[in-house]
Every structure is written in C-alpha cells, then in structure tokens.
Design a protein around this motif. Sequence first.
Motif, PDB file in Angstrom:
ATOM      1  N   MET A 137      40.344  71.981   7.301  1.00 45.86           N
ATOM      2  CA  MET A 137      39.234  72.826   7.731  1.00 45.86           C
ATOM      3  C   MET A 137      37.961  71.997   7.869  1.00 45.86           C
ATOM      4  SD  MET A 137      40.817  75.565   8.141  1.00 45.86           S
ATOM      5  CE  MET A 137      39.508  76.672   8.528  1.00 45.86           C
ATOM      6  N   PRO A 138      37.058  72.418   8.740  1.00 44.93           N
ATOM      7  CA  PRO A 138      35.808  71.681   8.918  1.00 44.93           C
ATOM      8  C   PRO A 138      34.916  71.790   7.685  1.00 44.93           C
ATOM      9  CG  PRO A 138      35.811  73.675  10.250  1.00 44.93           C
ATOM     10  CD  PRO A 138      37.156  73.571   9.622  1.00 44.93           C
ATOM     11  N   VAL A 139      34.177  70.719   7.437  1.00 44.52           N
ATOM     12  CA  VAL A 139      33.244  70.698   6.308  1.00 44.52           C
ATOM     13  C   VAL A 139      31.938  70.060   6.762  1.00 44.52           C
ATOM     14  CG1 VAL A 139      35.019  70.562   4.518  1.00 44.52           C
ATOM     15  CG2 VAL A 139      34.113  68.471   5.496  1.00 44.52           C
ATOM     16  N   GLY A 140      30.879  70.384   6.072  1.00 48.47           N
ATOM     17  CA  GLY A 140      29.594  69.712   6.239  1.00 48.47           C
ATOM     18  C   GLY A 140      29.130  69.568   7.669  1.00 48.47           C
ATOM     19  N   ASP A 141      29.058  68.328   8.114  1.00 52.74           N
ATOM     20  CA  ASP A 141      28.482  68.044   9.432  1.00 52.74           C
ATOM     21  C   ASP A 141      29.386  68.434  10.596  1.00 52.74           C
ATOM     22  OD1 ASP A 141      30.384  66.049   9.209  1.00 52.74           O
ATOM     23  OD2 ASP A 141      29.088  64.481  10.003  1.00 52.74           O
ATOM     24  N   ASP A 142      30.611  68.872  10.331  1.00 51.65           N
ATOM     25  CA  ASP A 142      31.494  69.301  11.420  1.00 51.65           C
ATOM     26  C   ASP A 142      30.924  70.501  12.169  1.00 51.65           C
ATOM     27  OD1 ASP A 142      33.278  67.325  10.763  1.00 51.65           O
ATOM     28  OD2 ASP A 142      34.547  68.631   9.542  1.00 51.65           O
ATOM     29  N   PHE A 143      30.012  71.230  11.549  1.00 57.54           N
ATOM     30  CA  PHE A 143      29.454  72.425  12.177  1.00 57.54           C
ATOM     31  C   PHE A 143      28.209  72.134  13.023  1.00 57.54           C
ATOM     32  CE2 PHE A 143      31.839  74.123   8.584  1.00 57.54           C
ATOM     33  CZ  PHE A 143      32.632  75.044   9.244  1.00 57.54           C
ATOM     34  N   ILE A 144      27.673  70.921  12.962  1.00 58.12           N
ATOM     35  CA  ILE A 144      26.459  70.635  13.728  1.00 58.12           C
ATOM     36  C   ILE A 144      26.752  69.924  15.053  1.00 58.12           C
ATOM     37  CG2 ILE A 144      25.019  70.537  11.671  1.00 58.12           C
ATOM     38  CD1 ILE A 144      24.995  67.458  12.006  1.00 58.12           C
ATOM     39  N   TYR A 145      27.995  69.551  15.291  1.00 59.98           N
ATOM     40  CA  TYR A 145      28.342  68.898  16.547  1.00 59.98           C
ATOM     41  C   TYR A 145      28.525  69.937  17.642  1.00 59.98           C
ATOM     42  CZ  TYR A 145      28.842  64.568  14.052  1.00 59.98           C
ATOM     43  OH  TYR A 145      28.580  63.460  13.309  1.00 59.98           O
ATOM     44  N   PHE A 146      28.468  69.491  18.868  1.00 63.13           N
ATOM     45  CA  PHE A 146      28.566  70.400  20.006  1.00 63.13           C
ATOM     46  C   PHE A 146      29.959  70.987  20.167  1.00 63.13           C
ATOM     47  CE2 PHE A 146      24.911  68.411  22.681  1.00 63.13           C
ATOM     48  CZ  PHE A 146      24.014  68.819  21.720  1.00 63.13           C
TER      49      PHE A 146
END
Length: 177
Positions: free
Chosen positions: A35-44
């Motif tokens: 699953m995505p964590v941390g900075d994975d949510f700020i990328y396009f």
Amino acid sequence: MNHPKANNPWISQYWLLIIIVLTAPLALYMVVQIMPVGDDFIYFTAPYPKNLHDRLFPFDSWWRPFDALYGHYIEAHQQLFPLLNHIIIYSFHLANTFIVYFLLRQLKNSLTAVNTTTLLFYITPAMLGTVFDTDDINQVACLCFDMLGLIAYLQFTRLYEAKDVSSKQQLYLPLAG
C-alpha cells in the motif's frame, strides 16, 4: 533417459523467460499487496482533487504531463489506486526484463551470461525498489523506451553496416533530413 530441456532447443534457450512468465501472476499478487505510504500521495500518479490544468502544464521545476493525465484519471476512479499503478509498473518491469534478455542476445552474448544478467536485472534491489513503489510509472516507462531506442539504434547500424556504407556521414546523414 534424457532431460527434456536437452531435447528441446526452444526450452533450453528461453527457460528463464518461461519461469518469469509462469511466476509473474504470483509476483504481481505479492506486489499489489503493498500500500502507498507517506510521499506516495503527493505525486501526480496518485489521486488529487486539483484542476487538471494546474498539473498538465509545467509545475515548479519539472513537467510530467502523462503523470498529470494519469492522476486525473485515478482521481475519477479512486478504487483503482494503487492497484492500477502496481499493474502498470510491474508490466513495464516485465517488458524491461524481456528487452534486457533480447538486447543481450542481439549483442551475441553467451546464453549463460544472458540468463544471469536477465535474472539479476529482474530481482536486483535497485529495480525492485522501483517496482514496489506506487509512484514510479515514469521511471520504468522511461527505462523501457530508452532500451527500445537502443535496440532501434542497433538495428539501424547493423542494417547500414550490412549495406557496406563507407563513411559515417553516409550512415547518419539520412537521419538529419
């Protein structure tokens, strides 16, 4: 009794690729559990509730229009995040692995060297660090297109070497026009 691999030249030549293809569904199943964590949510390439226009054009010091379009699609289909990211990344990784194999075969390396290098490329921590992340679509796609360009260059130069072109100017001048 002879080993079946010894009787079938196709299997003896492509056994590593066959194993990779057969284990690919299991590997993909394991990758999609991450699953995505941390900075994975700020990328396009993650869902974002912003205007597409704000992301499609150059932003700060970098520009990734494909990532912006993909992120806009994922925003509308959030149930696909991060599954679709993992599928795309792993598919490019498989394609890259096959390209490494066929590129090394084209360079006339021994089958042992080709299989060893391909296996190391497939499982090396440097590549798996990219494959296990949800925001690295651009990295695996870039590598894929770079290697396809290298294969095209090799094919082009071999084609013209076979025509016995006497100078490099004759070889590359058609590309400039």
